[in-house]
Structure formats: structure tokens, C-alpha cells
Design an enzyme around this catalytic site. Structure first.
Site, PDB file in Angstrom:
ATOM      1  N   LYS A  75      24.745  32.922   5.410  1.00  0.00           N
ATOM      2  CA  LYS A  75      25.757  32.437   4.481  1.00  0.00           C
ATOM      3  C   LYS A  75      25.151  31.366   3.589  1.00  0.00           C
ATOM      4  CE  LYS A  75      26.314  28.564   5.288  1.00  0.00           C
ATOM      5  NZ  LYS A  75      25.414  27.379   5.408  1.00  0.00           N
TER       6      LYS A  75
ATOM      7  N   TYR B 145      32.561  26.883   5.487  1.00  0.00           N
ATOM      8  CA  TYR B 145      33.180  26.885   6.823  1.00  0.00           C
ATOM      9  C   TYR B 145      34.673  26.531   6.720  1.00  0.00           C
ATOM     10  CZ  TYR B 145      28.437  26.918   8.699  1.00  0.00           C
ATOM     11  OH  TYR B 145      27.137  27.258   9.005  1.00  0.00           O
TER      12      TYR B 145
HETATM   13  P1  NDP Z   1      14.914  25.533   5.352  1.00  0.00           P
HETATM   14  O1  NDP Z   1      14.481  24.878   4.100  1.00  0.00           O
HETATM   15  O2  NDP Z   1      14.640  24.833   6.620  1.00  0.00           O
HETATM   16  O3  NDP Z   1      14.260  26.988   5.448  1.00  0.00           O
HETATM   17  C1  NDP Z   1      14.153  27.829   4.338  1.00  0.00           C
HETATM   18  C2  NDP Z   1      12.871  28.640   4.448  1.00  0.00           C
HETATM   19  O4  NDP Z   1      12.879  29.572   3.370  1.00  0.00           O
HETATM   20  C3  NDP Z   1      11.605  27.807   4.251  1.00  0.00           C
HETATM   21  O5  NDP Z   1      11.148  27.218   5.432  1.00  0.00           O
HETATM   22  C4  NDP Z   1      10.631  28.839   3.722  1.00  0.00           C
HETATM   23  O6  NDP Z   1      10.139  29.588   4.836  1.00  0.00           O
HETATM   24  C5  NDP Z   1      11.540  29.789   2.938  1.00  0.00           C
HETATM   25  N1  NDP Z   1      11.444  29.596   1.477  1.00  0.00           N
HETATM   26  C6  NDP Z   1      10.990  30.531   0.610  1.00  0.00           C
HETATM   27  N2  NDP Z   1      11.010  30.065  -0.638  1.00  0.00           N
HETATM   28  C7  NDP Z   1      11.466  28.808  -0.584  1.00  0.00           C
HETATM   29  C8  NDP Z   1      11.690  27.816  -1.574  1.00  0.00           C
HETATM   30  N3  NDP Z   1      11.445  28.039  -2.886  1.00  0.00           N
HETATM   31  N4  NDP Z   1      12.155  26.611  -1.171  1.00  0.00           N
HETATM   32  C9  NDP Z   1      12.432  26.366   0.108  1.00  0.00           C
HETATM   33  N5  NDP Z   1      12.242  27.286   1.104  1.00  0.00           N
HETATM   34  C10 NDP Z   1      11.756  28.510   0.762  1.00  0.00           C
HETATM   35  O7  NDP Z   1      16.473  25.842   5.187  1.00  0.00           O
HETATM   36  P2  NDP Z   1      17.545  26.206   6.302  1.00  0.00           P
HETATM   37  O8  NDP Z   1      16.885  26.864   7.438  1.00  0.00           O
HETATM   38  O9  NDP Z   1      18.382  25.038   6.568  1.00  0.00           O
HETATM   39  O10 NDP Z   1      18.491  27.248   5.504  1.00  0.00           O
HETATM   40  C11 NDP Z   1      18.094  28.571   5.223  1.00  0.00           C
HETATM   41  C12 NDP Z   1      19.345  29.459   5.070  1.00  0.00           C
HETATM   42  O11 NDP Z   1      20.051  29.470   6.288  1.00  0.00           O
HETATM   43  C13 NDP Z   1      20.339  29.001   4.019  1.00  0.00           C
HETATM   44  O12 NDP Z   1      20.905  30.107   3.364  1.00  0.00           O
HETATM   45  C14 NDP Z   1      21.412  28.281   4.785  1.00  0.00           C
HETATM   46  O13 NDP Z   1      22.690  28.327   4.174  1.00  0.00           O
HETATM   47  C15 NDP Z   1      21.399  29.079   6.076  1.00  0.00           C
HETATM   48  N6  NDP Z   1      21.833  28.260   7.215  1.00  0.00           N
HETATM   49  C16 NDP Z   1      22.830  28.728   8.000  1.00  0.00           C
HETATM   50  C17 NDP Z   1      23.286  28.005   9.041  1.00  0.00           C
HETATM   51  C18 NDP Z   1      24.359  28.559   9.918  1.00  0.00           C
HETATM   52  O14 NDP Z   1      24.845  27.830  10.772  1.00  0.00           O
HETATM   53  N7  NDP Z   1      24.729  29.818   9.777  1.00  0.00           N
HETATM   54  C19 NDP Z   1      22.751  26.665   9.367  1.00  0.00           C
HETATM   55  C20 NDP Z   1      21.655  26.281   8.503  1.00  0.00           C
HETATM   56  C21 NDP Z   1      21.244  27.060   7.466  1.00  0.00           C
HETATM   57  P3  NDP Z   1       8.559  29.840   5.033  1.00  0.00           P
HETATM   58  O15 NDP Z   1       7.916  28.494   5.041  1.00  0.00           O
HETATM   59  O16 NDP Z   1       8.486  30.548   6.324  1.00  0.00           O
HETATM   60  O17 NDP Z   1       8.137  30.691   3.890  1.00  0.00           O
END
Ligand code: NDP
Length: 416
Positions: free
Chosen positions: A170, A258
Site C-alpha cells: 500500500k 489506514y
Molecule cells: P525503504 O526506504 O526502507 O525501502 C524501500 C526500498 O526500495 C529501498 O531499500 C530500495 O531497496 C528500494 N528502492 C528502489 N528505488 C528507490 C529509490 N529511488 N528510493 C528509495 N528506495 C528505493 O521503505 P519502506 O520499506 O518503509 O517502504 C517501502 C514500501 O512498503 C512503501 O510502499 C510503503 O508504503 C510500504 N510499507 C508498508 C507497510 C505496511 O505496514 N504495510 C509498512 C512500511 C512500509 P534496495 O536497496 O534493495 O534496492
């Protein structure tokens, strides 16, 4: 020396012999086991097990058994960020129908480290350029997109082109058009799409929905929900959340969703009118591109109304309340990863509701639900259309805030 008689029971005379001769660990250990075992247990009574080692019938099962490893669906996780590494990858250990088989990351070193811990072969690692080669990997059935919001649509469409099913975090995407493209891409590929709305699999929320539907608080009149936290520019996971081209919006898309979901799943209705207000603290660099606080109201066809909010500049709150003619339901906290609480307030007073929490986390539960939907060819509980509705409503809230007037939802075509 044989310690057992011909029926496999401990021969007492030999045990006594061992004790009298200082028979060491074996003798003293047996002495601790207790008289029932030492004297042959229930072996002599009909229906009770013999004292010798023996197989027994299947016990009454309290947990579902996992499907055979070869039949579990293979999942590829795209984006190894905070949520993927802390919540999702560990949840595969609790999963009954889903297994982690591939990783997609722009950071090869991190991907290799994670792969080694989770038993993923380095041949099954991809980056954002090589992602489409996942089409040639028959082990991958489902692609789980956990990227910044604005990248969800692209990787969903590419995964469908590769012939995979898609489970998407989401918010589903950042525009209505993107959501529609994702849904059509799934249809064209003949593959399934589900949006990861974990709260709909969280036991306290599920129980709250059941209580409302069963009339325990009478006719539902009002839902309130607030989701807030402090956006931290030092946290890498919050940095893309300050960039509109990656996040799509601010607290509204990230955590306001949420509050919105709660109003929709508790009423079981689609709103017909939205009114929103947005507030940013002047000169706060975090909110140059995305909004901070949003207060929004929704009106539902039954006459129920919702008063909802999201914030990136207030202390953590994750609360949902439903008010009916006969009582109210309080979920506080409502949407934590664990430790949520449910209370029922009626004329008899306030009572905490004990909710049985299964061994499986809400994350494993939603993943397994999707794997089962694919295996049994069912529609998932929260398909792409569910994600699209939220984005339509979010956009109506934004429009309302910009225009300073309520927006009719029929006009935006969002009713079910
Ligand atoms: P993070 O920033 O921790 O992780 C995002 C990952 O996406 C990065 O680590 C990287 O992975 C990859 N990525 C690729 N391109 C980019 C970019 N340009 N900038 C930043 N990251 C990039 O975010 P979250 O894990 O907090 O969130 C990710 C998704 O999960 C979102 O859509 C968020 O809404 C969702 N989410 C859902 C939750 C829930 O409870 N359902 C809780 C938290 C988040 P890599 O280094 O491996 O390439």
C-alpha cells in the site's frame, strides 16, 4: 543386561539391582521418571497406550499444517528496505503456502547477504535492470513489490509481463491512472493482483469488523481514526517519503490510508462525499513537496460519517473507534505490527476484549491468503480494485482541500 521384560516394560527387579550396585546415570535417571512409567503406565488398561515406545494417532490440530514444500508458491521480494527486511522476510518462516525464492535489489552486496541468510540462491538475485529476466525463472510465482509508492505501478506491470502474480504494498500507486493500468495489465496477463492491506488480516481489526456486523454496538453512526508519527529526515526509509515524485503525497497516502481503510471496512460502505483540510508547518523543510497533516471527513450512504486524520508531525498514534447506537468499539493501538488492543464500551461499561492471536503474523496471513487465492483460483480479499478505490478517495480529499469545499464521490465514480 536387558532392563525390560518381554512386553517391553521396565523390569523392576533389574532396576533395583542397578540401584543397589550404584548403577550410575541410567539407574538414578529412571528413578526420577516416576511410578506410573516405572510400573508399566496404562499399558495394561484397554484404550491407554502401552509403556513401550509406540506411534499414536494424529493429535487434534490447533494450527493448519503447511502444504508440502514442493507445492508452496515461490515469492520474489522487490526492494530490500526497512519493511521488507524487518517484517516481511522473517514472516516467510511462519508461512504455510509461500516460500521466498528470489530477491530484487539495487544493492548487490545487501542482496547477497540477505540471500545467504534466507537460503536464496545467488542465481535468483536480480536488480532493477535485470528484473524482467524473472520471466525465465519458473520458481517465481508471485512478485511482492515493496518499493517507494511511485515505483509500484512500473514493477507491477513488468511482473505481469513476466507472467507472474503480483502482491503490491500500500498505497497501490500514486494516481488513479496507474491503478487502472495495473489492473488491466493483470487481466491481460491472466494473473492475480492483491494490495497488501495487512489490517484486514489483523485479528483485532477482524474481530472489530465482526462485532460491528453482528450488531454488538447497534447501528453504526460514526467512525473516527487517527494515524500519526514523526517523519524523520535522518531515516533512509523516510527520505523518499519527502519526495513527491517517489511518495506521491505525504501522510495521507502513507498512513492516512489506514484511517480511510478503517472507515471503509467498518462501515462496509463506500463514501459518497469527502471533505479534506491540509496543514503544513511553515518553513519545515520536510514538507516542501508533500503534505504533513490531513483532516478529512467522509459521508456514507447509510448516513454514517467518518472523521479521520493523518499526520507526519505528531507523536505516534494508531487509533480507530466505531460509535454505534448501543455502544462503541475502541482499537488502540489499532494497526501496530503486534500488540494491538480492542475494547468494547456499552451501557455495562468498558470491557477489554481478549482476541486470540494466532502464531502466524498478519504479514504471513496476508501472504498465505494470496498464495491460496492463486492455488485455488479465488479472488483475493483486497484486489487491485480495492487499492484503486482508496486512491480515488484520497484524490477527492486532496481536491476538496485545494478547493475548500466537499467533493461528491459519485462525481468521481468511486462507488462500488
Ligand atoms: P525503504 O526506504 O526502507 O525501502 C524501500 C526500498 O526500495 C529501498 O531499500 C530500495 O531497496 C528500494 N528502492 C528502489 N528505488 C528507490 C529509490 N529511488 N528510493 C528509495 N528506495 C528505493 O521503505 P519502506 O520499506 O518503509 O517502504 C517501502 C514500501 O512498503 C512503501 O510502499 C510503503 O508504503 C510500504 N510499507 C508498508 C507497510 C505496511 O505496514 N504495510 C509498512 C512500511 C512500509 P534496495 O536497496 O534493495 O534496492
Amino acid at each position: 543386561m536387558n532392563l525390560f521384560d518381554k512386553d517391553g516394560r521396565l523390569d523392576l527387579s533389574r532396576r533395583l539391582f542397578l540401584r543397589s550396585t550404584g548403577g550410575g546415570l541410567l539407574g538414578s535417571g529412571l528413578g526420577l521418571i516416576g511410578p506410573a512409567f516405572a510400573q508399566g503406565g496404562g499399558g495394561s488398561m484397554p484404550g491407554l497406550p502401552p509403556s513401550r515406545p509406540t506411534g499414536r494417532p494424529f493429535p487434534e490440530m490447533e494450527q493448519e499444517t503447511p502444504v508440502e514444500p514442493g507445492r508452496r508458491l515461490g515469492w520474489a521480494v522487490v526492494g530490500l528496505g526497512k519493511f521488507a527486511l524487518n517484517q516481511i522476510l522473517p514472516s516467510f518462516g511462519e508461512s504455510r503456502c509461500s516460500k521466498l525464492v528470489a530477491l530484487v535489489s539495487g544493492n548487490r552486496q545487501k542482496a547477497e547477504q540477505v540471500a545467504s541468510r534466507y537460503g536464496v540462491d545467488t542465481r535468483d538475485l536480480y536488480d532493477y535492470q535485470t528484473f524482467d529476466r524473472i520471466a525465465d525463472n519458473p520458481e517465481v510465482d508471485v512478485v511482492y513489490v515493496i518499493l517507494p509508492n511511485a515505483l509500484h505501478a512500473e514493477y507491477t506491470v513488468r511482473a505481469f509481463k513476466a507472467g507472474k502474480h503480483v502482491f503490491c504494498e500500500k498505497p497501490m500507486a500514486v494516481t488513479v491512472e496507474e491503478c487502472e493500468t495495473m489492473i488491466s495489465a493483470g487481466r491481460e496477463a491472466g494473473r492475480k493482483l492483491m494490495v497488501a492491506y495487512r489490517a484486514q488480516f489483523e485479528p483485532h481489526n477482524v474481530e472489530a469488523i465482526r462485532k460491528v456486523r453482528d450488531g454488538e454496538i447497534g447501528a453504526l453512526r460514526l467512525v473516527t481514526s487517527d494515524h500519526g508519527r514523526i517523519l524523520d529526515p535522518k531515516d533512509p526509509a523516510d527520505q523518499w517519503r519527502m519526495v513527491k515524485s517517489l511518495a506521491g503525497g505525504g501522510s495521507r497516502y502513507d498512513i492516512g490510508i489506514y484511517s480511510l481503510q478503517a472507515a471503509r471496512y467498518l462501515t462496509g460502505e463506500e463514501p459518497v462525499e469527502a471533505f479534506g483540510q491540509i496543514a503544513n508547518t511553515k518553513d519545515d523543510p520536510r514538507f516542501r513537496e508533500v503534505e504533513d497533516r490531513v483532516a478529512f471527513q467522509l459521508r456514507f450512504p447509510s448516513g454514517a460519517v467518518a472523521n479521520l486524520s493523518s499526520s507526519y508531525s505528531t507523536a505516534s498514534v494508531k487509533r480507530i473507534q466505531a460509535f454505534g447506537e448501543k455502544g462503541s468499539i475502541i482499537l488502540d493501538p489499532a494497526t501496530e505490527y503486534e500488540g494491538n488492543k480492542l475494547a468494547l464500551q456499552t451501557e455495562k461499561g468498558r470491557q477489554e476484549v481478549k482476541v486470540k492471536v494466532k502464531e502466524q503474523s498478519q504479514f504471513a496471513a496476508e501472504m498465505d491468503h494470496f498464495s491460496q487465492s492463486v492455488m485455488n483460483n479465488h479472488d483475493p480479499k483486497t484486489p487491485g480494485e480495492e487499492g484503486l478505490r482508496d486512491i480515488l478517495i484520497m484524490q477527492a480529499i486532496y481536491q476538496s482541500a485545494c478547493e475548500g469545499r466537499p467533493v461528491s464521490m459519485e462525481a468521481t465514480g468511486s462507488t462500488r
